[in-house]
Design a protein around this motif. Structure first.
Motif, mmCIF file in Angstrom:
data_model
loop_
_atom_site.group_PDB
_atom_site.id
_atom_site.type_symbol
_atom_site.label_atom_id
_atom_site.label_comp_id
_atom_site.label_asym_id
_atom_site.label_seq_id
_atom_site.Cartn_x
_atom_site.Cartn_y
_atom_site.Cartn_z
ATOM 1 N N MET A 110 0.850 -1.159 0.000
ATOM 2 C CA MET A 110 0.000 0.000 0.000
ATOM 3 C C MET A 110 0.898 1.225 0.000
ATOM 4 O O MET A 110 1.916 1.284 0.683
ATOM 5 C CB MET A 110 -0.892 0.003 1.236
ATOM 6 N N ASP A 111 0.515 2.220 -0.776
ATOM 7 C CA ASP A 111 1.238 3.483 -0.854
ATOM 8 C C ASP A 111 0.307 4.615 -0.465
ATOM 9 O O ASP A 111 -0.825 4.684 -0.944
ATOM 10 C CB ASP A 111 1.742 3.725 -2.283
ATOM 11 N N LEU A 112 0.793 5.505 0.401
ATOM 12 C CA LEU A 112 0.046 6.694 0.800
ATOM 13 C C LEU A 112 0.841 7.914 0.382
ATOM 14 O O LEU A 112 2.028 8.035 0.726
ATOM 15 C CB LEU A 112 -0.169 6.737 2.310
ATOM 16 N N LEU A 113 0.220 8.818 -0.357
ATOM 17 C CA LEU A 113 0.839 10.077 -0.719
ATOM 18 C C LEU A 113 0.225 11.119 0.191
ATOM 19 O O LEU A 113 -0.973 11.411 0.088
ATOM 20 C CB LEU A 113 0.573 10.423 -2.184
ATOM 21 N N LEU A 114 1.015 11.654 1.117
ATOM 22 C CA LEU A 114 0.491 12.543 2.146
ATOM 23 C C LEU A 114 1.164 13.909 2.102
ATOM 24 O O LEU A 114 2.345 14.023 1.785
ATOM 25 C CB LEU A 114 0.696 11.939 3.533
ATOM 26 N N GLU A 115 0.411 14.913 2.480
ATOM 27 C CA GLU A 115 0.937 16.269 2.597
ATOM 28 C C GLU A 115 1.777 16.343 3.869
ATOM 29 O O GLU A 115 1.302 16.053 4.958
ATOM 30 C CB GLU A 115 -0.210 17.280 2.651
ATOM 31 N N PRO A 127 1.600 -0.676 9.534
ATOM 32 C CA PRO A 127 2.757 -1.570 9.444
ATOM 33 C C PRO A 127 3.785 -1.081 8.425
ATOM 34 O O PRO A 127 3.475 -0.279 7.536
ATOM 35 C CB PRO A 127 2.138 -2.907 9.007
ATOM 36 N N PRO A 128 5.017 -1.576 8.527
ATOM 37 C CA PRO A 128 6.085 -1.157 7.610
ATOM 38 C C PRO A 128 5.798 -1.453 6.142
ATOM 39 O O PRO A 128 6.426 -0.876 5.264
ATOM 40 C CB PRO A 128 7.304 -1.955 8.079
ATOM 41 N N SER A 129 4.857 -2.329 5.863
ATOM 42 C CA SER A 129 4.528 -2.633 4.463
ATOM 43 C C SER A 129 3.799 -1.472 3.784
ATOM 44 O O SER A 129 3.627 -1.476 2.572
ATOM 45 C CB SER A 129 3.674 -3.894 4.386
ATOM 46 N N VAL A 130 3.376 -0.471 4.559
ATOM 47 C CA VAL A 130 2.726 0.715 4.011
ATOM 48 C C VAL A 130 3.795 1.780 3.780
ATOM 49 O O VAL A 130 4.475 2.201 4.711
ATOM 50 C CB VAL A 130 1.633 1.260 4.961
ATOM 51 N N ALA A 131 3.951 2.196 2.535
ATOM 52 C CA ALA A 131 4.937 3.228 2.190
ATOM 53 C C ALA A 131 4.247 4.590 2.210
ATOM 54 O O ALA A 131 3.210 4.780 1.578
ATOM 55 C CB ALA A 131 5.526 2.962 0.814
ATOM 56 N N VAL A 132 4.833 5.525 2.943
ATOM 57 C CA VAL A 132 4.310 6.892 3.005
ATOM 58 C C VAL A 132 5.235 7.773 2.170
ATOM 59 O O VAL A 132 6.457 7.765 2.348
ATOM 60 C CB VAL A 132 4.232 7.405 4.457
ATOM 61 N N TRP A 133 4.633 8.531 1.275
ATOM 62 C CA TRP A 133 5.374 9.382 0.350
ATOM 63 C C TRP A 133 5.022 10.845 0.593
ATOM 64 O O TRP A 133 3.884 11.174 0.901
ATOM 65 C CB TRP A 133 5.013 9.023 -1.090
ATOM 66 N N LEU A 153 -7.583 10.193 -3.662
ATOM 67 C CA LEU A 153 -7.863 9.032 -4.489
ATOM 68 C C LEU A 153 -7.565 7.792 -3.672
ATOM 69 O O LEU A 153 -6.491 7.673 -3.091
ATOM 70 C CB LEU A 153 -6.988 9.024 -5.750
ATOM 71 N N ILE A 154 -8.526 6.912 -3.596
ATOM 72 C CA ILE A 154 -8.329 5.609 -2.978
ATOM 73 C C ILE A 154 -8.596 4.591 -4.067
ATOM 74 O O ILE A 154 -9.727 4.467 -4.541
ATOM 75 C CB ILE A 154 -9.286 5.384 -1.793
ATOM 76 N N ALA A 155 -7.551 3.909 -4.479
ATOM 77 C CA ALA A 155 -7.689 2.910 -5.537
ATOM 78 C C ALA A 155 -7.535 1.526 -4.927
ATOM 79 O O ALA A 155 -6.481 1.197 -4.380
ATOM 80 C CB ALA A 155 -6.644 3.139 -6.624
ATOM 81 N N ALA A 156 -8.575 0.736 -5.005
ATOM 82 C CA ALA A 156 -8.536 -0.626 -4.480
ATOM 83 C C ALA A 156 -7.749 -1.532 -5.415
ATOM 84 O O ALA A 156 -7.084 -2.458 -4.970
ATOM 85 C CB ALA A 156 -9.956 -1.165 -4.302
ATOM 86 N N ASP A 157 -7.833 -1.251 -6.681
ATOM 87 C CA ASP A 157 -7.157 -2.026 -7.706
ATOM 88 C C ASP A 157 -7.231 -1.191 -8.982
ATOM 89 O O ASP A 157 -7.455 0.006 -8.916
ATOM 90 C CB ASP A 157 -7.818 -3.404 -7.880
ATOM 91 N N ARG A 158 -7.066 -1.790 -10.113
ATOM 92 C CA ARG A 158 -7.143 -1.031 -11.376
ATOM 93 C C ARG A 158 -8.579 -0.960 -11.907
ATOM 94 O O ARG A 158 -8.809 -0.485 -13.003
ATOM 95 C CB ARG A 158 -6.216 -1.657 -12.412
ATOM 96 N N ARG A 186 4.080 9.071 -10.250
ATOM 97 C CA ARG A 186 4.511 10.072 -9.264
ATOM 98 C C ARG A 186 5.460 9.489 -8.230
ATOM 99 O O ARG A 186 6.340 10.191 -7.743
ATOM 100 C CB ARG A 186 3.309 10.692 -8.558
ATOM 101 N N ILE A 187 5.308 8.218 -7.845
ATOM 102 C CA ILE A 187 6.158 7.652 -6.807
ATOM 103 C C ILE A 187 7.362 6.885 -7.363
ATOM 104 O O ILE A 187 8.112 6.298 -6.595
ATOM 105 C CB ILE A 187 5.360 6.761 -5.821
ATOM 106 N N THR A 188 7.541 6.924 -8.674
ATOM 107 C CA THR A 188 8.731 6.307 -9.257
ATOM 108 C C THR A 188 9.923 7.200 -8.914
ATOM 109 O O THR A 188 9.953 8.366 -9.307
ATOM 110 C CB THR A 188 8.587 6.166 -10.783
ATOM 111 N N PRO A 189 10.898 6.697 -8.147
ATOM 112 C CA PRO A 189 12.000 7.541 -7.661
ATOM 113 C C PRO A 189 12.728 8.321 -8.748
ATOM 114 O O PRO A 189 13.113 9.473 -8.525
ATOM 115 C CB PRO A 189 12.938 6.535 -6.977
#
Length: 95
Positions: A1-6, A19-25, A38-43, A84-87
């Motif tokens: 799971m990825d969260l893009l937060l202000e 949990p650590p499996s959640v990436a915060v950006w 935006l909350i995307a459950a899947d595609r 957006r989250i691609t480094p």
């Protein structure tokens, strides 16, 4: 799971116990505001709306949101946020 937060809000603190499996950006630069919700459950299924995901915003504010169930619409939204989250793009950074 990825969260893009202000970063300038308390959003990161609200999600600190995930949990650590959640990436915060966060945004890589300090210009502009990350305002999309935006909350995307899947595609195939996603929620797109204006409300901040806080108690006050969900109970006191007048907001609008829509559940999308069309891969032709949801897929490109997911692709955009993945981009957006691609480094290499330098748009977001891990918190």
């Amino acid at each position: 799971m990825d969260l893009l937060l202000e970063e300038s809000t308390q959003a990161s603190a609200a999600f600190a116990t995930l949990p650590p499996s959640v990436a915060v950006w966060h945004r890589a630069t300090s210009t502009g505001v990350l305002h999309a919700k935006l909350i995307a459950a899947d595609r195939h299924t996603a929620f797109l709306g204006s409300a901040n995901l806080t108690d006050r915003a969900l109970t006191d504010n007048i907001e609008l949101g829509v559940v999308l169930r069309d891969p032709a619409v949801v897929g490109p939204l997911v692709d955009h946020f993945r981009w957006r989250i691609t480094p290499e793009n330098g748009v977001m950074r891990l918190a």
